[in-house]
Design a protein around this motif. Structure first.
Motif, short mmCIF file in Angstrom:
data_model
loop_
_atom_site.label_atom_id
_atom_site.label_comp_id
_atom_site.label_asym_id
_atom_site.label_seq_id
_atom_site.Cartn_x
_atom_site.Cartn_y
_atom_site.Cartn_z
N UNK A 252 0.07 -12.03 -6.52
CA UNK A 252 -0.97 -11.61 -5.58
C UNK A 252 -0.94 -12.41 -4.28
N UNK A 253 0.06 -13.26 -4.13
CA UNK A 253 0.20 -14.01 -2.88
C UNK A 253 1.11 -13.27 -1.93
N UNK A 254 0.83 -13.41 -0.65
CA UNK A 254 1.73 -12.83 0.35
C UNK A 254 3.02 -13.65 0.40
N UNK B 213 -2.42 -7.56 -2.59
CA UNK B 213 -2.19 -6.68 -3.74
C UNK B 213 -1.18 -5.59 -3.42
N UNK B 214 -0.58 -5.68 -2.26
CA UNK B 214 0.41 -4.67 -1.89
C UNK B 214 1.66 -4.73 -2.73
N UNK B 215 1.92 -5.88 -3.35
CA UNK B 215 3.11 -5.99 -4.20
C UNK B 215 3.02 -5.03 -5.39
N UNK B 216 1.82 -4.89 -5.96
CA UNK B 216 1.65 -3.97 -7.08
C UNK B 216 1.82 -2.52 -6.63
N UNK B 217 1.32 -2.23 -5.45
CA UNK B 217 1.52 -0.88 -4.92
C UNK B 217 3.00 -0.59 -4.70
#
Length: 293
Positions: free
Chosen positions: A43-45, A65-69
């Motif tokens: 969840x870290x950039x 949370x863009x990593x999960x997307x």
């Protein structure tokens, strides 16, 4: 003499009272910290991770949370396609668990309760099957499934998984059925129950902790299995399982660490959730189906 023994017992009890919580805390830290750190990295950039790779806390500004997307987004839209992988893994794992239990429960009950010629040898053979390494079967199964047209199919993978886990499931459940007193079923037979009715009303409720734990065991094997998924499905990305997809992320130098950690969380989370959801059944089955009186 008794005073010395009393003082020794008191010393041991006090030592255990001090050591036990310390050991529990160490075990919890060793088990939980790697998973929490993996979630933290996911969840870290990427900029925050590069600035402070060892940070154990993430601020709201650095939360991403863009990593999960990206991990769940289809490949056609620039993602990693884990949504499809999770669907395939869930399908294979759930069906494997159901089919394995459907075969293992009556098989284990028969080996435990019925006395037929060679029933002890049959039980030992079930355990012996599990001793064969999977790698010995990899090449023959690869050739066979290629010839019959099941390579690249989830059905073929499902057949391999079920055949792998049924033997050990029967062995594990048989040991639990052996601990259930036969007198309970005999009392049910006196009341007019058939063997199948006694099995359904008496033995199965009492064996529920073993059945649930065995189902979890089978589910985890099918969910995490990698070798046969690689052999049978590597040529068709749309049929990949989540473990195969994660291995491809780990082997790519173009995938950021945050995306890899997000994929690892998605691989681990269903097992954790399933365990906590089934915890009530594991405990409740201990008292279900007992005799009244």
């Amino acid at each position: 003499m008794s005073g010395a023994r009393l003082s020794r017992n008191t010393l041991e009890n006090r030592l255990i009272a001090v050591v036990r919580p310390v050991v529990i805390v160490l075990l919890l830290v060793g088990a939980v910290f790697p998973f929490l750190y993996m979630v933290l990295l996911s969840v870290r950039s990427l900029d925050s991770l590069l600035r402070a790779p060892g940070a154990l806390w993430v601020s709201v500004e650095d939360l991403d949370l863009g990593t999960y997307a990206e991990v769940l987004r289809p490949v056609a839209d620039g993602g990693q396609g884990f949504g499809v992988f999770i669907r395939n893994s869930l399908l294979v794992a759930v069906v494997t668990m159901l089919l394995a239990l459907l075969v293992a429960i009556p098989g284990a009950y028969a080996v435990s309760r019925l006395r037929f010629f060679g029933h002890r040898q049959v039980s030992a053979l079930f355990l012996t099957v599990y001793f064969f390494p999977a790698i010995l079967l990899a090449v023959p199964l690869f050739v066979f499934f290629t010839q019959v047209g099941l390579r690249g199919s989830l059905v073929g993978l499902l057949l391999v998984y079920v055949s792998q886990v049924v033997a050990v499931s029967i062995y594990m459940l048989r040991n639990y059925f052996d601990t259930i007193p036969a007198s309970l079923e005999e009392a049910a037979a006196i009341d007019g129950c058939t063997r199948l009715q006694a099995m359904r009303r008496i033995s199965l409720p009492l064996a529920m902790p073993a059945i649930v734990s065995n189902g979890l065991f089978v589910f985890m094997i099918a969910w995490n299995e990698f070798l046969f998924a690689l052999l049978f499905l590597v040529e068709d990305r749309d049929r990949w399982t989540v473990s195969l997809g994660l291995s491809q992320l780990a082997g790519s130098i173009e995938v950021p660490t945050t995306v890899l950690m997000a994929g690892s969380v998605l691989l681990t989370l269903p097992i954790v959730v399933l365990f906590f959801l089934s915890e009530r059944l594991l405990v409740g089955g201990l008292t279900a189906g007992a005799e009244k009186g």
